[in-house]
Design an enzyme around this catalytic site. Structure first.
Site, PDB file in Angstrom:
ATOM      1  N   SER A  61       0.800  -1.230   0.000  1.00  0.00           N
ATOM      2  CA  SER A  61       0.000   0.000   0.000  1.00  0.00           C
ATOM      3  C   SER A  61       0.830   1.276   0.000  1.00  0.00           C
ATOM      4  CB  SER A  61      -0.908   0.011   1.239  1.00  0.00           C
ATOM      5  OG  SER A  61      -0.122  -0.147   2.406  1.00  0.00           O
TER       6      SER A  61
ATOM      7  N   ARG B 230      -2.801  -3.516   5.421  1.00  0.00           N
ATOM      8  CA  ARG B 230      -4.052  -3.138   6.091  1.00  0.00           C
ATOM      9  C   ARG B 230      -4.827  -2.120   5.257  1.00  0.00           C
ATOM     10  NH1 ARG B 230      -1.049  -1.274  11.305  1.00  0.00           N
ATOM     11  NH2 ARG B 230       0.110  -0.406   9.561  1.00  0.00           N
TER      12      ARG B 230
ATOM     13  N   ASP C 239      -3.093  -7.965   8.525  1.00  0.00           N
ATOM     14  CA  ASP C 239      -2.302  -7.298   9.563  1.00  0.00           C
ATOM     15  C   ASP C 239      -1.189  -8.260   9.960  1.00  0.00           C
ATOM     16  OD1 ASP C 239      -1.162  -6.208  11.793  1.00  0.00           O
ATOM     17  OD2 ASP C 239      -3.064  -5.580  12.691  1.00  0.00           O
TER      18      ASP C 239
ATOM     19  N   TYR D  60      15.439  -0.820  15.541  1.00  0.00           N
ATOM     20  CA  TYR D  60      15.144  -1.131  14.132  1.00  0.00           C
ATOM     21  C   TYR D  60      16.264  -1.974  13.515  1.00  0.00           C
ATOM     22  CZ  TYR D  60      14.501  -0.258   9.076  1.00  0.00           C
ATOM     23  OH  TYR D  60      14.358  -0.396   7.716  1.00  0.00           O
TER      24      TYR D  60
HETATM   25  N1  NAP Z   1      12.529   3.784   3.160  1.00  0.00           N
HETATM   26  C1  NAP Z   1      13.749   3.441   3.463  1.00  0.00           C
HETATM   27  O1  NAP Z   1      14.662   4.295   3.541  1.00  0.00           O
HETATM   28  C2  NAP Z   1      14.105   1.998   3.697  1.00  0.00           C
HETATM   29  C3  NAP Z   1      15.463   1.666   3.786  1.00  0.00           C
HETATM   30  C4  NAP Z   1      15.808   0.350   4.002  1.00  0.00           C
HETATM   31  C5  NAP Z   1      14.842  -0.614   4.139  1.00  0.00           C
HETATM   32  N2  NAP Z   1      13.536  -0.261   4.065  1.00  0.00           N
HETATM   33  C6  NAP Z   1      12.553  -1.335   4.246  1.00  0.00           C
HETATM   34  O2  NAP Z   1      11.695  -1.369   3.126  1.00  0.00           O
HETATM   35  C7  NAP Z   1      10.433  -1.911   3.508  1.00  0.00           C
HETATM   36  C8  NAP Z   1       9.305  -1.038   2.965  1.00  0.00           C
HETATM   37  O3  NAP Z   1       9.445   0.237   3.556  1.00  0.00           O
HETATM   38  P1  NAP Z   1       8.906   1.579   2.909  1.00  0.00           P
HETATM   39  O4  NAP Z   1      10.024   2.538   3.011  1.00  0.00           O
HETATM   40  O5  NAP Z   1       8.256   1.327   1.621  1.00  0.00           O
HETATM   41  O6  NAP Z   1       7.838   1.985   4.028  1.00  0.00           O
HETATM   42  P2  NAP Z   1       6.340   2.579   3.973  1.00  0.00           P
HETATM   43  O7  NAP Z   1       6.182   3.444   2.780  1.00  0.00           O
HETATM   44  O8  NAP Z   1       6.110   3.151   5.321  1.00  0.00           O
HETATM   45  O9  NAP Z   1       5.453   1.277   3.777  1.00  0.00           O
HETATM   46  C9  NAP Z   1       5.384   0.310   4.783  1.00  0.00           C
HETATM   47  C10 NAP Z   1       4.438  -0.781   4.355  1.00  0.00           C
HETATM   48  O10 NAP Z   1       4.390  -1.764   5.402  1.00  0.00           O
HETATM   49  C11 NAP Z   1       3.039  -2.077   5.656  1.00  0.00           C
HETATM   50  N3  NAP Z   1       2.799  -2.446   7.064  1.00  0.00           N
HETATM   51  C12 NAP Z   1       3.202  -1.803   8.172  1.00  0.00           C
HETATM   52  N4  NAP Z   1       2.675  -2.401   9.263  1.00  0.00           N
HETATM   53  C13 NAP Z   1       1.935  -3.440   8.813  1.00  0.00           C
HETATM   54  C14 NAP Z   1       1.128  -4.421   9.444  1.00  0.00           C
HETATM   55  N5  NAP Z   1       0.960  -4.470  10.781  1.00  0.00           N
HETATM   56  N6  NAP Z   1       0.494  -5.349   8.679  1.00  0.00           N
HETATM   57  C15 NAP Z   1       0.625  -5.311   7.316  1.00  0.00           C
HETATM   58  N7  NAP Z   1       1.379  -4.403   6.673  1.00  0.00           N
HETATM   59  C16 NAP Z   1       2.013  -3.472   7.414  1.00  0.00           C
HETATM   60  C17 NAP Z   1       2.266  -0.821   5.342  1.00  0.00           C
HETATM   61  O11 NAP Z   1       0.932  -1.181   4.976  1.00  0.00           O
HETATM   62  P3  NAP Z   1      -0.385  -0.805   5.830  1.00  0.00           P
HETATM   63  O12 NAP Z   1      -0.059   0.343   6.716  1.00  0.00           O
HETATM   64  O13 NAP Z   1      -1.408  -0.512   4.769  1.00  0.00           O
HETATM   65  O14 NAP Z   1      -0.702  -2.056   6.581  1.00  0.00           O
HETATM   66  C18 NAP Z   1       3.017  -0.261   4.143  1.00  0.00           C
HETATM   67  O15 NAP Z   1       2.493  -0.782   2.942  1.00  0.00           O
HETATM   68  C19 NAP Z   1      10.461  -2.033   5.023  1.00  0.00           C
HETATM   69  O16 NAP Z   1      10.743  -3.369   5.391  1.00  0.00           O
HETATM   70  C20 NAP Z   1      11.617  -1.133   5.422  1.00  0.00           C
HETATM   71  O17 NAP Z   1      12.211  -1.528   6.639  1.00  0.00           O
HETATM   72  C21 NAP Z   1      13.144   1.021   3.845  1.00  0.00           C
END
Ligand code: NAP
Length: 238
Positions: free
Chosen positions: A15, A38, A53, A144
């Site tokens: 999402s 979610r 979730d 984290y």
């Molecule tokens: N952005 C960065 O700089 C970065 C760097 C390194 C690694 N990462 C990793 O990349 C991945 C994606 O991150 P992003 O940056 O795209 O973050 P984001 O834009 O905040 O998206 C996070 C996603 O995780 C889902 N999520 C969170 N809690 C959840 C739950 N309880 N059940 C189901 N889904 C859940 C959210 O969906 P809902 O809220 O709709 O449930 C959302 O789709 C993560 O594992 C993060 O640690 C990110």
């Protein structure tokens, strides 16, 4: 999987941010994508929206039952969903630590077990999204970073288990540096000026960059096992 057309792929966290970009790209490539999260209204068009979730094992089980009922099996799982607060281990909010552990680590394991039960004998693929914080602990790593070290260790445990059992499944990690997504707003809570400065001065990775890495792993020849792809924005020091 040289060609992804018709391939059945589940993407967690579809999402927002990286998961949304992965979902869009896989849909464009003709895959049958299940977006698990979610906020299902945010899952890109063309993907099946599956409410899940990841902090609730029962809900994960139900989500994979939905996939099994729709397609009878699954070819790949992208464990992308994750939460990031950078609070310190020594005095951070324990409830937030529990949430990060549940979603980033335990939910990933539950989803993996459920997906494996649906993979074909000819082999399925798992991609776990870790982080550069799963390779070294930055000063703001807090709780984290340990969750992302765990993701990387889980990839290696799975790889060894598949090899020792003679299973044809493949598992890889992707470890991004800073990617411009909403996750950073939470990670930089209380340090908003630092984030603003970074967004202005540093060319960050974009979610599509990570989606391309996912695509290259999924389309690698079956005899090639990719362990980990590390991606930093050019100029990110640590
Ligand atoms: N952005 C960065 O700089 C970065 C760097 C390194 C690694 N990462 C990793 O990349 C991945 C994606 O991150 P992003 O940056 O795209 O973050 P984001 O834009 O905040 O998206 C996070 C996603 O995780 C889902 N999520 C969170 N809690 C959840 C739950 N309880 N059940 C189901 N889904 C859940 C959210 O969906 P809902 O809220 O709709 O449930 C959302 O789709 C993560 O594992 C993060 O640690 C990110």
């Amino acid at each position: 999987m040289a060609n992804l057309a018709g391939t059945r792929i589940a993407v967690t966290g579809a999402s927002s941010g990286i998961g949304k970009a992965i979902t869009r790209l896989l849909v464009k490539e003709g895959a049958m994508v299940f977006g698990l999260c979610r906020t299902i209204g945010e899952v890109p068009e063309g993907a099946a929206r599956v409410s899940c979730d990841l902090s609730q094992p029962k809900r994960i089980e139900q989500a994979f039952e939905t996939i099994a009922a729709a397609e009878g099996g699954l070819d790949a799982l992208i464990n992308n969903a994750g939460l990031a607060w950078s609070e310190r281990v020594c005095d951070g909010d324990l409830e937030r630590f529990a949430q990060m552990w549940q979603v980033n680590v335990h939910g990933l394991v539950v989803a993996t077990q459920r997906a494996l039960a649906l993979f074909p004998e000819s082999g399925g693929r798992i991609i776990n999204v870790s982080s550069m914080s799963g390779h070294r602990v930055p000063p703001s790593g807090g709780f984290y970073a340990p969750t992302k070290f765990a993701v990387r260790a889980l990839t290696e445990s799975l790889r060894c288990e598949f090899a020792s059992e003679g299973l044809l499944h493949q598992v890889a990690t992707i470890s991004p540096g800073f990617v411009d997504t909403p996750l950073l707003d939470r990670y930089f809570e209380g340090r908003e000026a630092d984030l603003e400065q970074m967004r202005e001065c540093t060319p960050m990775l974009q979610p599509d960059d990570i989606a391309e890495a996912v695509h290259s792993i999924l389309t690698a020849p079956p005899h090639v096992n990719i362990g980990d792809i590390q991606l930093r924005p050019a100029g990110q020091q640590a």
